[in-house]
Design a protein around this motif. Structure first.
Motif, PDB file in Angstrom:
ATOM      1  N   GLY A  50      46.166  41.301  50.025  1.00 24.09           N
ATOM      2  CA  GLY A  50      45.595  41.908  48.824  1.00 24.09           C
ATOM      3  C   GLY A  50      44.094  41.748  48.713  1.00 24.09           C
ATOM      4  N   ARG A  51      43.554  42.412  47.670  1.00 19.56           N
ATOM      5  CA  ARG A  51      42.133  42.356  47.382  1.00 19.56           C
ATOM      6  C   ARG A  51      41.934  42.256  45.870  1.00 19.56           C
ATOM      7  N   GLY A  52      40.852  41.600  45.458  1.00 23.19           N
ATOM      8  CA  GLY A  52      40.570  41.520  44.032  1.00 23.19           C
ATOM      9  C   GLY A  52      39.433  40.562  43.751  1.00 23.19           C
ATOM     10  N   ARG A  53      38.762  40.790  42.633  1.00 19.69           N
ATOM     11  CA  ARG A  53      37.684  39.909  42.195  1.00 19.69           C
ATOM     12  C   ARG A  53      38.052  39.360  40.822  1.00 19.69           C
ATOM     13  N   LEU A  54      37.615  38.128  40.581  1.00 16.36           N
ATOM     14  CA  LEU A  54      38.016  37.427  39.356  1.00 16.36           C
ATOM     15  C   LEU A  54      36.839  36.620  38.833  1.00 16.36           C
ATOM     16  N   ARG A  78      58.866  32.496  43.674  1.00 19.37           N
ATOM     17  CA  ARG A  78      57.545  33.104  43.492  1.00 19.37           C
ATOM     18  C   ARG A  78      56.881  32.522  42.234  1.00 19.37           C
ATOM     19  N   PHE A  79      55.735  31.882  42.430  1.00 15.29           N
ATOM     20  CA  PHE A  79      54.912  31.407  41.313  1.00 15.29           C
ATOM     21  C   PHE A  79      53.832  32.444  41.056  1.00 15.29           C
ATOM     22  N   ILE A  80      53.744  32.894  39.798  1.00 13.77           N
ATOM     23  CA  ILE A  80      52.875  34.014  39.441  1.00 13.77           C
ATOM     24  C   ILE A  80      51.834  33.540  38.434  1.00 13.77           C
ATOM     25  N   LEU A  81      50.556  33.746  38.760  1.00 13.16           N
ATOM     26  CA  LEU A  81      49.440  33.421  37.867  1.00 13.16           C
ATOM     27  C   LEU A  81      48.799  34.723  37.408  1.00 13.16           C
ATOM     28  N   ASP A  82      48.776  34.947  36.093  1.00 12.11           N
ATOM     29  CA  ASP A  82      48.180  36.157  35.527  1.00 12.11           C
ATOM     30  C   ASP A  82      46.891  35.787  34.799  1.00 12.11           C
ATOM     31  N   PHE A  83      45.751  36.238  35.340  1.00  8.77           N
ATOM     32  CA  PHE A  83      44.434  36.048  34.711  1.00  8.77           C
ATOM     33  C   PHE A  83      44.072  37.332  33.978  1.00  8.77           C
ATOM     34  N   VAL A  84      43.826  37.216  32.678  1.00  7.27           N
ATOM     35  CA  VAL A  84      43.418  38.384  31.894  1.00  7.27           C
ATOM     36  C   VAL A  84      41.902  38.527  31.988  1.00  7.27           C
ATOM     37  N   LYS A  85      41.453  39.701  32.374  1.00  9.97           N
ATOM     38  CA  LYS A  85      40.017  39.902  32.596  1.00  9.97           C
ATOM     39  C   LYS A  85      39.205  39.730  31.328  1.00  9.97           C
ATOM     40  N   THR A  86      39.684  40.302  30.234  1.00  8.58           N
ATOM     41  CA  THR A  86      38.938  40.211  28.984  1.00  8.58           C
ATOM     42  C   THR A  86      38.824  38.778  28.517  1.00  8.58           C
ATOM     43  N   ALA A  87      39.900  37.990  28.670  1.00  8.55           N
ATOM     44  CA  ALA A  87      39.870  36.595  28.262  1.00  8.55           C
ATOM     45  C   ALA A  87      38.963  35.779  29.166  1.00  8.55           C
ATOM     46  N   VAL A 125      47.155  38.644  46.181  1.00  9.39           N
ATOM     47  CA  VAL A 125      46.364  38.946  45.002  1.00  9.39           C
ATOM     48  C   VAL A 125      46.538  40.414  44.658  1.00  9.39           C
ATOM     49  N   GLU A 126      46.748  40.706  43.362  1.00  6.89           N
ATOM     50  CA  GLU A 126      46.906  42.075  42.871  1.00  6.89           C
ATOM     51  C   GLU A 126      45.960  42.257  41.677  1.00  6.89           C
ATOM     52  N   GLU A 127      45.140  43.312  41.716  1.00  7.03           N
ATOM     53  CA  GLU A 127      44.167  43.559  40.649  1.00  7.03           C
ATOM     54  C   GLU A 127      44.480  44.865  39.945  1.00  7.03           C
ATOM     55  N   THR A 128      44.507  44.823  38.616  1.00  8.83           N
ATOM     56  CA  THR A 128      44.667  46.009  37.785  1.00  8.83           C
ATOM     57  C   THR A 128      43.436  46.160  36.902  1.00  8.83           C
ATOM     58  N   SER A 129      43.476  47.133  36.000  1.00  8.36           N
ATOM     59  CA  SER A 129      42.313  47.386  35.145  1.00  8.36           C
ATOM     60  C   SER A 129      42.048  46.259  34.157  1.00  8.36           C
ATOM     61  N   ASP A 130      43.079  45.526  33.779  1.00  8.62           N
ATOM     62  CA  ASP A 130      42.901  44.493  32.765  1.00  8.62           C
ATOM     63  C   ASP A 130      43.363  43.105  33.190  1.00  8.62           C
ATOM     64  N   GLY A 135      43.001  31.334  29.426  1.00 11.08           N
ATOM     65  CA  GLY A 135      43.656  32.326  28.587  1.00 11.08           C
ATOM     66  C   GLY A 135      44.722  33.121  29.309  1.00 11.08           C
ATOM     67  N   GLY A 136      45.182  32.634  30.469  1.00  7.88           N
ATOM     68  CA  GLY A 136      46.201  33.335  31.240  1.00  7.88           C
ATOM     69  C   GLY A 136      47.561  32.669  31.113  1.00  7.88           C
ATOM     70  N   THR A 137      48.487  33.076  31.973  1.00  8.02           N
ATOM     71  CA  THR A 137      49.844  32.537  31.938  1.00  8.02           C
ATOM     72  C   THR A 137      50.297  32.202  33.353  1.00  8.02           C
ATOM     73  N   ALA A 138      51.213  31.246  33.417  1.00 11.08           N
ATOM     74  CA  ALA A 138      51.837  30.861  34.690  1.00 11.08           C
ATOM     75  C   ALA A 138      53.345  30.934  34.513  1.00 11.08           C
ATOM     76  N   ARG A 139      54.040  31.554  35.468  1.00  8.88           N
ATOM     77  CA  ARG A 139      55.490  31.659  35.377  1.00  8.88           C
ATOM     78  C   ARG A 139      56.076  31.610  36.787  1.00  8.88           C
TER      79      ARG A 139
END
Length: 494
Positions: free
Chosen positions: A373-377, A483-492, A409-414, A470-474
């Motif tokens: 994957g690709r993405g910036r954070l 699968r451990f999933i970390l979601d980082f919210v861009k706005t937060a 890594v997976e990047e979306t608009s938000d 300000g993200g979540t872990a599940r």
């Protein structure tokens, strides 16, 4: 020590002040209204008496007729000693009078109007009833209340009156003065004003005392809530306040306190469990070191055996150091003043760097690491590395030999999502909701595994890192793997 302000007394005082203001406004309005009504009635009596006197005078033939019918002319004020009347000719000679001794004058009325141009000379000083400098109303002009003047007698008695000319049948002119002594009205209004003051004062006092009693009675449920809250101690955190008897306005307060007690009970329970688990995990390496040392000292040993003991103790020391470091990190992360240093970075490059660091451990475990994957954070880079490293170490610990661990890594608009997936047996469904809690580990984790374990604190650190951003872990776990999933919210994050 300064005592706190009483809410009951404050509300009662505020109600008393409000009541006083209302009573004062209403009393003033009523008093002014009564004074106006009295003045209008007195002015009407004066105007009617003057009109009737001028009409009766117009029916008399001469000045002698005025003297002859003086009683008839002045009978208009008969029966009301407050009203006075005097009739004079143009020379100022008094032709008729009644009740004049009650309204004698010494000074001209305040604000008296000057005599009109062409008017006759001033009346003689003998005509005490006629206010000096008053402008007589012409015989053919209408008499109205606006023409009444006010003045004070020599004893400061207030007087209101009117002066008008009248023409007899022989065209002779006379001057008629009608006045009213206002001393009885002053006494009436003064008495009424005093009554209003006394009644208003008693009303304000009664309203204040009654409001104090009512407010105190109304706030009784609040005092009961305070008393019940004071009975709750550390040993009774499961106690809840009874909202069934609380007023509707206080039920939100009771519910909020019950919710707070629930949070305190949960936090205290977690703290107690954390303390017990920490004591248990600290005791294990200490007991290991103590037992091994006691065995080693039971009889003489060779230098190699002592060296082996020291190496084993050093490993236990490292384990204790990591545990203490992780506990301190979790304690600092929960503090409101914890500061993150965020900056933008390439997630794929960082995952590749972390995979390179764990490459040796993966080779020893017979596992393969892959980054996709690709993405910036935008996040705290050190905390990001720590969270992903803990997940990767956990995956190595549970991945069977020959398995492939994927970091994606997976990047979306938000949002930016980081997934660490590994094959292996699924996590027990009963344990799945609690994997991010402190000191929660599977049986295989307690039995050993990859060096560098976190003593059951690794996943708790991951959750703390995500909460700081300000993200979540599940976690998801099934037959295909975990699968451990970390979601980082861009706005937060920004």
């Amino acid at each position: 020590m300064m005592l706190g302000r009483s809410l009951t007394a404050t509300l009662a005082l505020a109600f008393g002040v409000t009541t006083f203001a209302v009573f004062a406004l209403v009393g003033t309005y009523v008093y002014v209204g009564l004074e106006r009504q009295v003045r209008m009635q007195d002015d009407l009596d004066i105007v009617l008496a003057a009109r009737h006197a001028r009409r009766l005078a117009s029916e008399l033939e001469s000045l002698d007729g005025v003297r002859t019918h003086a009683d008839r002319l002045t009978s208009l004020v008969l029966g009301n000693k407050a009203l006075s009347m005097a009739v004079a000719d143009t020379q100022g000679n008094i032709l008729a009078r009644r009740n004049v001794e009650r309204t004698e004058l010494e000074e001209p009325p305040a604000g008296a109007r000057p005599a009109a141009k062409g008017a006759s000379d001033a009346l003689s000083p003998d005509a005490e009833l006629f206010p000096p400098h008053a402008v007589p109303i012409p015989a053919d002009a209408r008499i109205t209340s606006e023409q009444i003047v006010a003045w004070s007698a020599d004893d400061d008695t207030p007087v209101r009156g009117i002066v008008t000319d009248a023409e007899l049948l022989d065209h002779a002119r006379i001057r008629i003065a009608v006045a009213r002594n206002l001393s009885d009205r002053v006494r009436l209004l003064d008495s009424y004003r005093d009554t209003l003051k006394i009644a208003g004062g008693l009303g304000v006092l009664l309203a204040t005392l009654l409001s104090y009693w009512l407010i105190r009675t109304t706030l009784a449920p609040l005092r009961e809530i305070v008393t019940d809250t004071g009975r709750i101690t550390v040993d009774r955190l499961d106690t809840r306040l009874d909202a069934s008897h609380a007023p509707r306005e206080l039920r939100a307060l009771v519910d909020a306190q019950n919710a707070m007690l629930g949070r305190l009970q949960q936090a205290f329970g977690h703290l107690s469990q954390f303390s017990a688990d920490l004591a248990h995990d600290l005791r294990t390496p200490l007991n290991n070191m103590r037992g091994a040392t006691e065995v080693m000292l039971s009889r003489p040993r060779s230098p190699d055996e002592y060296q082996t003991l020291l190496v084993s103790n050093l490993e236990e020391y490292d384990r204790l150091a990591r545990m203490i470091e992780n506990v301190l990190f979790l304690a600092r992360a929960e503090h409101p003043s914890f500061v993150t240093r965020e900056r933008e970075f390439d997630v794929y490059e960082e995952l590749t760097r972390i995979a390179g660091y764990f490459e040796g451990l993966a080779d020893e475990a017979g596992s393969v690491l892959r980054v996709e994957g690709r993405g910036r954070l935008t996040a705290d880079l050190e905390l990001f590395r720590r969270a992903v490293s803990n997940l990767l170490a956990n995956a190595l610990r549970y991945t069977p030999a020959g398995g492939e661990i994927t970091m994606r890594v997976e990047e979306t608009s938000d949002a930016v999502r980081v997934v660490v997936a590994n094959p292996g047996e699924p996590i027990d469904p009963a344990l799945l909701p609690r994997v991010f809690e402190r000191f929660v580990r599977g049986d295989r984790a307690r039995s050993g595994g990859v060096p560098g374990g976190t003593a059951g604190l690794g996943l708790a650190i991951v959750r703390s890192v995500m909460e700081l951003h300000g993200g979540t872990a599940r976690v998801e776990s099934d037959a295909s793997g975990t699968r451990f999933i970390l979601d980082f919210v861009k706005t937060a994050a920004t």
